[in-house]
Design a protein around this motif. Structure first.
Motif, PDB file in Angstrom:
ATOM      1  N   SER A 148       0.736  -1.302  -0.109  1.00 27.31           N
ATOM      2  CA  SER A 148      -0.174  -0.028  -0.091  1.00 27.31           C
ATOM      3  C   SER A 148       0.972   1.453   0.190  1.00 27.31           C
ATOM      4  CB  SER A 148      -1.013  -0.036   1.270  1.00 27.31           C
ATOM      5  OG  SER A 148      -0.098   0.301   2.487  1.00 27.31           O
ATOM      6  N   GLU A 150       0.487   3.982   1.628  1.00 25.74           N
ATOM      7  CA  GLU A 150       0.684   4.377   2.990  1.00 25.74           C
ATOM      8  C   GLU A 150       1.888   3.532   3.663  1.00 25.74           C
ATOM      9  OE1 GLU A 150      -2.402   3.829   2.151  1.00 25.74           O
ATOM     10  OE2 GLU A 150      -2.988   6.185   2.476  1.00 25.74           O
ATOM     11  N   LEU A 151       1.990   2.176   3.604  1.00 19.51           N
ATOM     12  CA  LEU A 151       3.154   1.515   3.887  1.00 19.51           C
ATOM     13  C   LEU A 151       4.263   1.973   3.339  1.00 19.51           C
ATOM     14  CD1 LEU A 151       1.679  -1.944   5.047  1.00 19.51           C
ATOM     15  CD2 LEU A 151       2.681  -0.393   6.431  1.00 19.51           C
ATOM     16  N   ARG A 153       5.192   4.822   2.230  1.00 18.55           N
ATOM     17  CA  ARG A 153       5.694   6.025   2.684  1.00 18.55           C
ATOM     18  C   ARG A 153       6.133   5.975   4.074  1.00 18.55           C
ATOM     19  NH1 ARG A 153       0.893   9.153  -0.395  1.00 18.55           N
ATOM     20  NH2 ARG A 153       1.911   9.765  -2.394  1.00 18.55           N
ATOM     21  N   PHE A 154       5.229   5.083   4.944  1.00 18.41           N
ATOM     22  CA  PHE A 154       5.695   4.991   6.301  1.00 18.41           C
ATOM     23  C   PHE A 154       7.162   4.520   6.279  1.00 18.41           C
ATOM     24  CE2 PHE A 154       5.884   1.730   9.664  1.00 18.41           C
ATOM     25  CZ  PHE A 154       5.904   2.541  10.523  1.00 18.41           C
TER      26      PHE A 154
ATOM     27  N   LEU B  51       2.251  15.769   2.827  1.00 19.07           N
ATOM     28  CA  LEU B  51       3.378  14.846   2.300  1.00 19.07           C
ATOM     29  C   LEU B  51       4.304  15.579   1.759  1.00 19.07           C
ATOM     30  CD1 LEU B  51       1.015  12.209   0.154  1.00 19.07           C
ATOM     31  CD2 LEU B  51       2.225  11.874   2.358  1.00 19.07           C
ATOM     32  N   ILE B  80       4.174  10.539  11.403  1.00 24.41           N
ATOM     33  CA  ILE B  80       3.052  10.852  10.371  1.00 24.41           C
ATOM     34  C   ILE B  80       1.941   9.740  10.783  1.00 24.41           C
ATOM     35  CG2 ILE B  80       2.404  11.287   7.935  1.00 24.41           C
ATOM     36  CD1 ILE B  80       5.341  10.860   7.241  1.00 24.41           C
ATOM     37  N   PHE B  82      -0.991   8.589   8.747  1.00 26.93           N
ATOM     38  CA  PHE B  82      -1.833   8.767   7.412  1.00 26.93           C
ATOM     39  C   PHE B  82      -3.280   8.532   7.332  1.00 26.93           C
ATOM     40  CE2 PHE B  82       2.604   7.326   6.710  1.00 26.93           C
ATOM     41  CZ  PHE B  82       3.030   8.244   5.520  1.00 26.93           C
ATOM     42  N   THR B  86      -0.963   2.850   9.401  1.00 26.67           N
ATOM     43  CA  THR B  86      -0.071   1.870   8.946  1.00 26.67           C
ATOM     44  C   THR B  86       0.353   0.866   9.963  1.00 26.67           C
ATOM     45  OG1 THR B  86       1.559   3.327   9.873  1.00 26.67           O
ATOM     46  CG2 THR B  86       1.160   3.533   7.349  1.00 26.67           C
ATOM     47  N   GLN B 147       2.392   4.674  17.427  1.00 25.84           N
ATOM     48  CA  GLN B 147       3.367   4.373  16.397  1.00 25.84           C
ATOM     49  C   GLN B 147       4.155   5.732  15.736  1.00 25.84           C
ATOM     50  OE1 GLN B 147       2.234   2.993  12.443  1.00 25.84           O
ATOM     51  NE2 GLN B 147       3.224   0.988  12.875  1.00 25.84           N
TER      52      GLN B 147
END
Ligand SMILES: Nc1ncnc2c1ncn2[C@@H]1O[C@H](COP(=O)(O)OP(=O)(O)O)[C@@H](O)[C@H]1O
Ligand SMILES: [Mg+2]
Lengths: 260, 254
Positions: A148, A150-151, A153-154, B51, B80, B82, B86, B147
């Motif tokens: 994903s 999100e993951l 970017r994380f 972002l 962050i 999101f 995550t 987190q």
């Protein structure tokens, strides 16, 4: 109460299966189907007992072809899937090639391989390999490219290097989709071995089915079919067991998702 | 010099149908320790701006600097949250929080006490060993918040963290969020489309226009801390809410 419920659930399938066998047995009497067309389950069992050593030896032969082909496919396809997922060049060249080859029925190659390599083990292993190879590569690619946003970017925002990101995020995230391929391949591996044996062999369960059918002995053919079913179930069971050990979280997640 | 200096920032995306002007130009200054909310209609470029602040996207024009240094690549000193969390399904809540540290090459054993405190603050200590999918949506967001905070980030970027939650859970997490910010005074940028949420939590609210988002105005919220239920019922609170609401009314958004 709970215990009887669980017991009821556990015996439901065996009872139903037994019922099917009984219905088969009875319908042969009722409809007066001759033995050389369709034998009774009891006749199959009696015939099989008389030929146990050969049936077992052939199960080992077909089993070896199946397991070897599957194992080689796994060893080749998984790294290739990884390479395709992480290389733009391979994704533009090798990947579309594989997708188009996937459309070709692999079994169509069987007569050619047998004419090249003879009646032995090798051409069967290659056929099983081909049957298993595609679902494993294609699902591995799908698994590794579908992380994903999100993951992704994380992970980037943590500054993690390639290897750390791979082992902590990418690999575990891809495993459920990889297992879709592993299981699909496991279901089809023995199909590949059987058809390869039909086309050219001097041993194995596929060979046995052809000979028995030619000799008007469908009872023996059914015995071999039963063993092939067991072989397929065994393969699938092993992969499912590996799945349970490697990604138990995915199975619990699916179970919870399915419930609500 | 502002802590985060967003100067004439523009973002355009190249798509199959040609370029999409997603955000800007906008100039926003964020001081260290502020709690700043970005309020604006859906699609105005709020996520895009976050972002860009995190260095995960590059502005098409203008610049973003942090403490005077231009952001040129992904920043690793931010936390962050999101829009979609995550949390990974193969790790428990605690191990998900540790994931942030492990990915940074830190030994999570050194942060046990800190993680315990975080879990305690958001009321998740009894769920530390549960898998994310065993938690309610609100609990998942709390875990995701831990987190995003565990590595003691310089700046916290929250992208509609409470958007998908029911009203009651939202109230509770807002209170947690405020308590934690009052304790740590970390710089926070919160994207939200709830005007009340923005007024309750922020020292400053930035009003973003419909796409392409520009800064319509900045409103300093001068209400006492902590902003509990009595503050929320005050006429001053209501005045801020209607002041911001009027802006969006003018744009025909509400
Ligand atoms: N990667 C992208 N490619 C093309 N267009 C995008 C991309 N990301 C966002 N956009 C567009 O930019 C605009 C702003 O998006 P976003 O920042 O997600 O808005 P918001 O968070 O305020 O709802 C939207 O119109 C969206 O469709
Ligand atoms: Mg958004």
């Amino acid at each position: 109460m709970r215990r009887t419920q669980r017991f009821g659930r556990a015996v439901a399938f065996p009872l139903f299966f037994l019922g099917l066998l009984v219905a088969w047995e009875l319908s042969i009497t009722v409809f007066k189907i001759p033995r050389y067309i369709l034998p009774r389950p009891t006749e199959v069992a009696v015939a099989a007992r008389a030929d146990v050593p050969l049936l077992l030896r052939y199960t080992v032969v077909t089993g070896t072809e199946t397991v070897l082909g599957y194992a080689v496919a796994l060893v080749v396809a998984l790294p290739l899937g990884l390479a395709i997922a992480f290389s733009g060049l391979l994704r533009r060249t090798v990947y579309p090639t594989l997708v188009s080859l996937e459309m070709v029925p692999k079994i169509a190659f069987a007569p050619i391989f047998i004419s090249w390599l003879g009646f032995g083990l090798l051409p069967k292993v290659i056929i099983v390999f081909l049957v298993c190879f595609f679902p494993i590569v294609l699902n591995a690619v799908a698994g590794f490219v579908s992380l994903s946003e999100e993951l992704t970017r994380f992970t980037r925002a943590t500054g993690a290097g390639t290897w750390r990101a791979f082992f902590k995020i990418r690999l575990p995230a891809a495993l459920p989709q990889c297992f879709v391929g592993f299981k699909y391949a496991a279901m089809n591996a023995s199909v590949g071995a059987t058809i390869a044996e039909f086309i050219g062999s001097d041993q194995g369960l596929g060979f046995y089915i052809q000979i028995s059918t030619g000799n008007m002995r469908p009872d023996l053919a059914f015995a071999a079919i039963f063993l092939l079913a067991l072989l397929g179930l065994g393969m699938f069971g092993l992969v499912t067991l590996a799945e349970r050990l490697l990604i138990p979280w995915d199975i619990s997640q699916r179970r919870i998702r399915g419930k609500n | 010099m502002p802590h985060i200096d967003i100067r004439n920032v523009v973002k355009r995306f190249d798509t199959a149908d040609g370029p999409v002007h997603a955000f800007g130009p906008a100039t926003i200054a964020v001081e260290r320790g502020e709690f700043v909310s970005l309020v604006g209609p859906s699609g105005c470029g709020k996520s895009t701006l976050l972002l860009m602040i995190a260095g995960l996207l590059a502005p098409s024009d203008g610049s973003i600097s942090v403490d005077g240094r231009i952001v040129a690549g992904t920043r690793t000193d931010v936390g962050i949250m999101f829009q979609d969390n995550t949390l990974v399904p193969w790790r428990s809540v605690r191990r998900n929080i540790e994931l942030q540290l492990e990915l940074r090459g830190m030994d999570p054993r050194g942060s046990r006490a800190r993680i315990d405190t975080l879990l305690e603050t958001v009321g998740l200590h009894d769920f530390a060993n549960r898998a994310p999918f065993e938690l309610s949506g609100g609990m998942q967001q709390r875990a995701a918040f831990c987190q995003a905070m565990v590595h003691e980030p310089d700046t916290v970027l929250l992208d509609e963290p409470l958007g998908k939650l029911d009203a009651m859970t939202r109230e509770k997490i807002r209170a947690d969020l405020q308590r934690l910010w009052l304790q740590t005074r970390t710089t926070v940028l919160l994207v939200t489309h709830s005007i009340e949420e923005a007024v309750q939590l922020s020292s400053k609210v930035c009003i973003i226009t419909p796409r392409p988002g520009r800064l319509d105005g900045v409103i300093d919220i001068n209400l006492p801390w902590p902003r509990d239920i009595t503050v929320k019922r005050s006429p001053e609170f209501a005045a801020y809410v209607s002041e911001i609401g009027d802006v969006f009314h003018r744009y025909g958004e509400i």
